[in-house]
Design a protein around this motif. Structure first.
Motif, PDB file in Angstrom:
ATOM      1  N   ARG A  24       0.853  -1.196   0.000  1.00  0.00           N
ATOM      2  CA  ARG A  24       0.000   0.000   0.000  1.00  0.00           C
ATOM      3  C   ARG A  24       0.883   1.239   0.000  1.00  0.00           C
ATOM      4  O   ARG A  24       2.026   1.204   0.467  1.00  0.00           O
ATOM      5  CB  ARG A  24      -0.914   0.001   1.242  1.00  0.00           C
ATOM      6  N   ILE A  25       0.350   2.320  -0.517  1.00  0.00           N
ATOM      7  CA  ILE A  25       1.011   3.627  -0.492  1.00  0.00           C
ATOM      8  C   ILE A  25       0.275   4.527   0.485  1.00  0.00           C
ATOM      9  O   ILE A  25      -0.954   4.593   0.478  1.00  0.00           O
ATOM     10  CB  ILE A  25       0.997   4.275  -1.888  1.00  0.00           C
ATOM     11  N   GLU A  26       1.028   5.228   1.348  1.00  0.00           N
ATOM     12  CA  GLU A  26       0.458   6.345   2.095  1.00  0.00           C
ATOM     13  C   GLU A  26       0.878   7.614   1.381  1.00  0.00           C
ATOM     14  O   GLU A  26       2.066   7.911   1.278  1.00  0.00           O
ATOM     15  CB  GLU A  26       0.941   6.386   3.542  1.00  0.00           C
ATOM     16  N   LEU A  27      -0.078   8.354   0.867  1.00  0.00           N
ATOM     17  CA  LEU A  27       0.199   9.551   0.076  1.00  0.00           C
ATOM     18  C   LEU A  27       0.198  10.784   0.970  1.00  0.00           C
ATOM     19  O   LEU A  27      -0.814  11.102   1.608  1.00  0.00           O
ATOM     20  CB  LEU A  27      -0.838   9.691  -1.041  1.00  0.00           C
ATOM     21  N   CYS A  28       1.347  11.486   0.995  1.00  0.00           N
ATOM     22  CA  CYS A  28       1.518  12.669   1.839  1.00  0.00           C
ATOM     23  C   CYS A  28       2.275  13.746   1.089  1.00  0.00           C
ATOM     24  O   CYS A  28       3.124  13.456   0.240  1.00  0.00           O
ATOM     25  CB  CYS A  28       2.347  12.348   3.074  1.00  0.00           C
ATOM     26  N   ASP A  29       2.033  14.985   1.453  1.00  0.00           N
ATOM     27  CA  ASP A  29       2.823  16.113   0.989  1.00  0.00           C
ATOM     28  C   ASP A  29       3.532  16.707   2.200  1.00  0.00           C
ATOM     29  O   ASP A  29       3.206  16.392   3.345  1.00  0.00           O
ATOM     30  CB  ASP A  29       1.903  17.148   0.330  1.00  0.00           C
ATOM     31  N   LYS A  30       4.534  17.567   1.956  1.00  0.00           N
ATOM     32  CA  LYS A  30       5.235  18.289   3.022  1.00  0.00           C
ATOM     33  C   LYS A  30       5.680  17.341   4.145  1.00  0.00           C
ATOM     34  O   LYS A  30       5.355  17.523   5.320  1.00  0.00           O
ATOM     35  CB  LYS A  30       4.359  19.421   3.562  1.00  0.00           C
ATOM     36  N   LEU A  31       6.459  16.371   3.756  1.00  0.00           N
ATOM     37  CA  LEU A  31       6.904  15.353   4.711  1.00  0.00           C
ATOM     38  C   LEU A  31       7.815  15.938   5.781  1.00  0.00           C
ATOM     39  O   LEU A  31       7.956  15.349   6.861  1.00  0.00           O
ATOM     40  CB  LEU A  31       7.587  14.213   3.952  1.00  0.00           C
ATOM     41  N   GLU A  32       8.440  17.077   5.496  1.00  0.00           N
ATOM     42  CA  GLU A  32       9.279  17.722   6.513  1.00  0.00           C
ATOM     43  C   GLU A  32       8.454  18.172   7.712  1.00  0.00           C
ATOM     44  O   GLU A  32       8.991  18.403   8.802  1.00  0.00           O
ATOM     45  CB  GLU A  32      10.035  18.916   5.918  1.00  0.00           C
ATOM     46  N   PHE A  33       7.132  18.275   7.537  1.00  0.00           N
ATOM     47  CA  PHE A  33       6.236  18.642   8.631  1.00  0.00           C
ATOM     48  C   PHE A  33       5.441  17.434   9.146  1.00  0.00           C
ATOM     49  O   PHE A  33       4.454  17.594   9.866  1.00  0.00           O
ATOM     50  CB  PHE A  33       5.265  19.733   8.187  1.00  0.00           C
ATOM     51  N   GLY A  34       5.838  16.242   8.735  1.00  0.00           N
ATOM     52  CA  GLY A  34       5.154  15.046   9.204  1.00  0.00           C
ATOM     53  C   GLY A  34       4.041  14.577   8.293  1.00  0.00           C
ATOM     54  O   GLY A  34       3.388  13.586   8.594  1.00  0.00           O
ATOM     55  N   GLY A  35       3.828  15.292   7.181  1.00  0.00           N
ATOM     56  CA  GLY A  35       2.837  14.848   6.203  1.00  0.00           C
ATOM     57  C   GLY A  35       1.564  15.675   6.218  1.00  0.00           C
ATOM     58  O   GLY A  35       0.877  15.741   7.237  1.00  0.00           O
ATOM     59  N   TYR A  36       1.297  16.327   5.089  1.00  0.00           N
ATOM     60  CA  TYR A  36       0.062  17.095   4.904  1.00  0.00           C
ATOM     61  C   TYR A  36      -0.744  16.474   3.767  1.00  0.00           C
ATOM     62  O   TYR A  36      -0.214  15.727   2.941  1.00  0.00           O
ATOM     63  CB  TYR A  36       0.372  18.539   4.520  1.00  0.00           C
ATOM     64  N   THR A  37      -1.995  16.853   3.672  1.00  0.00           N
ATOM     65  CA  THR A  37      -2.835  16.439   2.551  1.00  0.00           C
ATOM     66  C   THR A  37      -2.272  17.028   1.254  1.00  0.00           C
ATOM     67  O   THR A  37      -2.074  18.246   1.166  1.00  0.00           O
ATOM     68  CB  THR A  37      -4.279  16.934   2.749  1.00  0.00           C
ATOM     69  N   PRO A  38      -2.021  16.200   0.246  1.00  0.00           N
ATOM     70  CA  PRO A  38      -1.564  16.728  -1.047  1.00  0.00           C
ATOM     71  C   PRO A  38      -2.670  17.529  -1.727  1.00  0.00           C
ATOM     72  O   PRO A  38      -3.838  17.478  -1.330  1.00  0.00           O
ATOM     73  CB  PRO A  38      -1.245  15.455  -1.845  1.00  0.00           C
ATOM     74  N   ASP A  39      -2.296  18.251  -2.790  1.00  0.00           N
ATOM     75  CA  ASP A  39      -3.322  18.946  -3.554  1.00  0.00           C
ATOM     76  C   ASP A  39      -4.228  17.919  -4.233  1.00  0.00           C
ATOM     77  O   ASP A  39      -3.832  16.781  -4.480  1.00  0.00           O
ATOM     78  CB  ASP A  39      -2.705  19.899  -4.580  1.00  0.00           C
ATOM     79  N   TYR A  40      -5.446  18.349  -4.532  1.00  0.00           N
ATOM     80  CA  TYR A  40      -6.463  17.412  -5.007  1.00  0.00           C
ATOM     81  C   TYR A  40      -6.078  16.760  -6.337  1.00  0.00           C
ATOM     82  O   TYR A  40      -6.398  15.588  -6.573  1.00  0.00           O
ATOM     83  CB  TYR A  40      -7.807  18.122  -5.137  1.00  0.00           C
ATOM     84  N   GLN A  41      -5.391  17.498  -7.213  1.00  0.00           N
ATOM     85  CA  GLN A  41      -5.020  16.906  -8.499  1.00  0.00           C
ATOM     86  C   GLN A  41      -4.019  15.771  -8.299  1.00  0.00           C
ATOM     87  O   GLN A  41      -4.113  14.732  -8.959  1.00  0.00           O
ATOM     88  CB  GLN A  41      -4.428  17.961  -9.429  1.00  0.00           C
ATOM     89  N   THR A  42      -3.081  15.963  -7.388  1.00  0.00           N
ATOM     90  CA  THR A  42      -2.122  14.888  -7.093  1.00  0.00           C
ATOM     91  C   THR A  42      -2.834  13.668  -6.535  1.00  0.00           C
ATOM     92  O   THR A  42      -2.537  12.523  -6.928  1.00  0.00           O
ATOM     93  CB  THR A  42      -1.051  15.380  -6.105  1.00  0.00           C
ATOM     94  N   ILE A  43      -3.772  13.892  -5.631  1.00  0.00           N
ATOM     95  CA  ILE A  43      -4.533  12.760  -5.074  1.00  0.00           C
ATOM     96  C   ILE A  43      -5.235  12.001  -6.193  1.00  0.00           C
ATOM     97  O   ILE A  43      -5.143  10.764  -6.278  1.00  0.00           O
ATOM     98  CB  ILE A  43      -5.563  13.259  -4.035  1.00  0.00           C
ATOM     99  N   LYS A  44      -5.917  12.729  -7.036  1.00  0.00           N
ATOM    100  CA  LYS A  44      -6.666  12.086  -8.122  1.00  0.00           C
ATOM    101  C   LYS A  44      -5.735  11.328  -9.053  1.00  0.00           C
ATOM    102  O   LYS A  44      -5.998  10.164  -9.409  1.00  0.00           O
ATOM    103  CB  LYS A  44      -7.441  13.145  -8.914  1.00  0.00           C
ATOM    104  N   ASP A  45      -4.617  11.958  -9.447  1.00  0.00           N
ATOM    105  CA  ASP A  45      -3.704  11.332 -10.402  1.00  0.00           C
ATOM    106  C   ASP A  45      -3.052  10.082  -9.828  1.00  0.00           C
ATOM    107  O   ASP A  45      -2.962   9.050 -10.504  1.00  0.00           O
ATOM    108  CB  ASP A  45      -2.627  12.333 -10.820  1.00  0.00           C
ATOM    109  N   VAL A  46      -2.582  10.160  -8.581  1.00  0.00           N
ATOM    110  CA  VAL A  46      -1.927   9.006  -7.965  1.00  0.00           C
ATOM    111  C   VAL A  46      -2.901   7.845  -7.832  1.00  0.00           C
ATOM    112  O   VAL A  46      -2.571   6.692  -8.155  1.00  0.00           O
ATOM    113  CB  VAL A  46      -1.332   9.377  -6.590  1.00  0.00           C
TER     114      VAL A  46
END
Length: 220
Positions: A24-46
């Motif tokens: 499984r993949i856990e999808l996160c943005d801004k990992l330097e801050f512990g992980g934020y919700t990515p932008d919606y387009q990235t979520i959809k594309d991934v």
């Protein structure tokens, strides 16, 4: 059989992880801050391109694991969007000021999430009473809890063992400080393991996904 969840931050990571036997993949943005919700387009594309299930983090602050009404409203908005994608689940965690789980808001999230699985993330490592809070998650049929038994995995193995011995349905997904050197120890406690920098070049989130490291772990 190991269930290996790997952190990915974008489409490129997802393409790489899909070349491995990761579970499984856990999808996160801004990992330097512990992980934020990515932008919606990235979520959809991934979620569109991945053959491996994708769980998306819903989080917007790195200061602590408490949330004001504005962030809670954003979390609910995020979940509504994630439900429209091919995502497998969400990764979520909100605490009260006394470091107990915010059960009332968790119930709102569960009522809204529909078919999505739910992992309670590492906010759990900040609770005072691990057993009591773990039982609360189990009572609400939360699928997984992502934890290292506190903020230091080397000191948390005893707590992880204690949680495992409760034999509850909420899976213990060991993550946070998992390395090649302690992977075998983690595996004696749970078959569900979560990795991030351990499978990247240079051991940092700036490094590229290392396919060989993922394959090594999936064969352990």
């Amino acid at each position: 059989m190991i269930f290996l969840e790997v952190i990915g931050k974008n489409v490129e990571d997802a393409i790489a992880i899909n070349k491995t036997q990761a579970s499984r993949i856990e999808l996160c943005d801004k990992l330097e801050f512990g992980g934020y919700t990515p932008d919606y387009q990235t979520i959809k594309d991934v979620c569109e391109i991945s053959q491996i299930p994708v769980n998306v983090i819903v989080r917007h602050t790195h200061k602590d694991f408490y949330s004001n009404p504005e962030e809670k409203a954003q979390i609910l908005k995020d979940i509504e969007f994630i439900k429209t994608t091919k995502a497998n689940g969400i990764v979520y965690g909100i605490l009260n000021q006394d470091n107990t789980i915010d059960i009332e808001f968790l119930k709102q999230v569960i009522a809204l999430k529909g078919h999505l699985q739910i992992t309670f993330h590492k906010a759990f490592d900040c609770v005072e009473d691990f057993v009591t809070e773990y039982k609360k998650l189990n009572d609400l049929n939360v699928d997984c809890v992502l934890t290292s038994g506190g903020n230091d995995i080397e000191k948390g193995f005893e707590i992880l063992e204690r949680l495992k011995n409760l034999n509850l349905n909420t899976k213990i997904l060991i993550g946070g400080g998992v390395k090649l050197s302690n992977f075998d120890k983690c595996k004696t406690i749970s078959n569900y393991i979560h990795v991030g920098t351990a499978v990247r070049d240079n051991g940092t989130f700036e490094g590229q996904i290392d396919l060989d490291k993922i394959e090594e772990l999936t064969k352990k």
